[in-house]
Design a protein around this motif. Sequence first.
Motif, PDB file in Angstrom:
ATOM      1  N   GLU A 148      69.464  34.310  69.865  1.00 60.17           N
ATOM      2  CA  GLU A 148      71.155  33.242  70.290  1.00 60.17           C
ATOM      3  C   GLU A 148      70.408  32.423  69.001  1.00 60.17           C
ATOM      4  O   GLU A 148      68.808  31.862  69.005  1.00 60.17           O
ATOM      5  N   GLY A 183      72.654  27.567  70.511  1.00 60.45           N
ATOM      6  CA  GLY A 183      73.948  28.341  71.090  1.00 60.45           C
ATOM      7  C   GLY A 183      75.165  29.752  71.188  1.00 60.45           C
ATOM      8  O   GLY A 183      75.745  29.748  71.869  1.00 60.45           O
ATOM      9  N   LYS A 184      74.899  30.368  69.644  1.00 62.43           N
ATOM     10  CA  LYS A 184      75.990  31.290  69.850  1.00 62.43           C
ATOM     11  C   LYS A 184      74.578  32.081  69.283  1.00 62.43           C
ATOM     12  O   LYS A 184      73.680  32.306  68.917  1.00 62.43           O
ATOM     13  N   GLU A 187      70.096  40.965  67.941  1.00 59.57           N
ATOM     14  CA  GLU A 187      70.936  39.710  68.959  1.00 59.57           C
ATOM     15  C   GLU A 187      69.993  38.339  69.529  1.00 59.57           C
ATOM     16  O   GLU A 187      69.237  38.686  70.183  1.00 59.57           O
ATOM     17  N   ASN A 242      79.124  30.543  59.625  1.00 58.69           N
ATOM     18  CA  ASN A 242      79.205  31.202  60.257  1.00 58.69           C
ATOM     19  C   ASN A 242      80.229  32.579  60.160  1.00 58.69           C
ATOM     20  O   ASN A 242      80.590  32.523  60.196  1.00 58.69           O
ATOM     21  N   ARG A 280      73.795  35.739  67.737  1.00 59.61           N
ATOM     22  CA  ARG A 280      74.195  35.945  65.716  1.00 59.61           C
ATOM     23  C   ARG A 280      73.053  37.516  65.436  1.00 59.61           C
ATOM     24  O   ARG A 280      71.976  37.573  67.017  1.00 59.61           O
ATOM     25  N   ASP A 311      76.364  26.987  61.712  1.00 61.39           N
ATOM     26  CA  ASP A 311      77.655  27.061  61.870  1.00 61.39           C
ATOM     27  C   ASP A 311      78.418  26.340  61.186  1.00 61.39           C
ATOM     28  O   ASP A 311      79.412  27.426  61.852  1.00 61.39           O
TER      29      ASP A 311
END
Length: 195
Positions: free
Chosen positions: A150, A153-154, A148, A117, A156, A114
């Motif tokens: 998660e 929560g994003k 792809e 990033n 990536r 996080d």
Amino acid sequence: MKTKLLESLKKECLDCQRCELGKTRTNVVFSDGNPKSAKAILIGEAPGDNEDKTGIPFVGRAGKLLNEFLEKAGISRERDLYIINTVKCRPPKNRVPADSEKKSCEDYLLKQIDIVNPSVIIFCGATALKSFYDKKIAISKIRGEILEIEIGGKIRKCIPIFHPSYLLRQHSIKEGSPRDLMLKDLQKIKTLIDG
Ligand code: SF4
């Protein structure tokens, strides 16, 4: 800002005894590479003997081989990557970390992702891949694919590659050999991080 956040997280890790690995480690292996502006995070399996002694990931024979491949692909370990492992303390006798140990350490890893990033996450070896993706799939079947996933929560972009310790036992550089595929995968990553 990133550096401060990571330094404070590292301090937390240095005192960590959340799992059994904390009892036998010499050093917590927090990270290496560029915390400020790495384009990619490379996640390995776990610290080995050399890493435990130095507190730096990927410094043994496998790490040296990884460095050679990175150089050939034009990726700078110091500039382009932030390097971590699924657990920060060495499993005794270099065994694969248990799911419970990875779970205990996951919060640190997610916070590192996080904060840094990155544009891409590299799963270096089956243990890293299986921490985030279908446990049944063999890395040889999926390496080099852009996934792809998660994470924290994003969504990536992630790419699995072989672990260099596997390549220490594979010497061929013929077209389609594991070493050839490793170089091609890293060249693909280079294009992604430059794009
Ligand atoms: S492996 Fe992670 S959770 Fe376990 S003691 Fe080390 S830092 Fe803590």
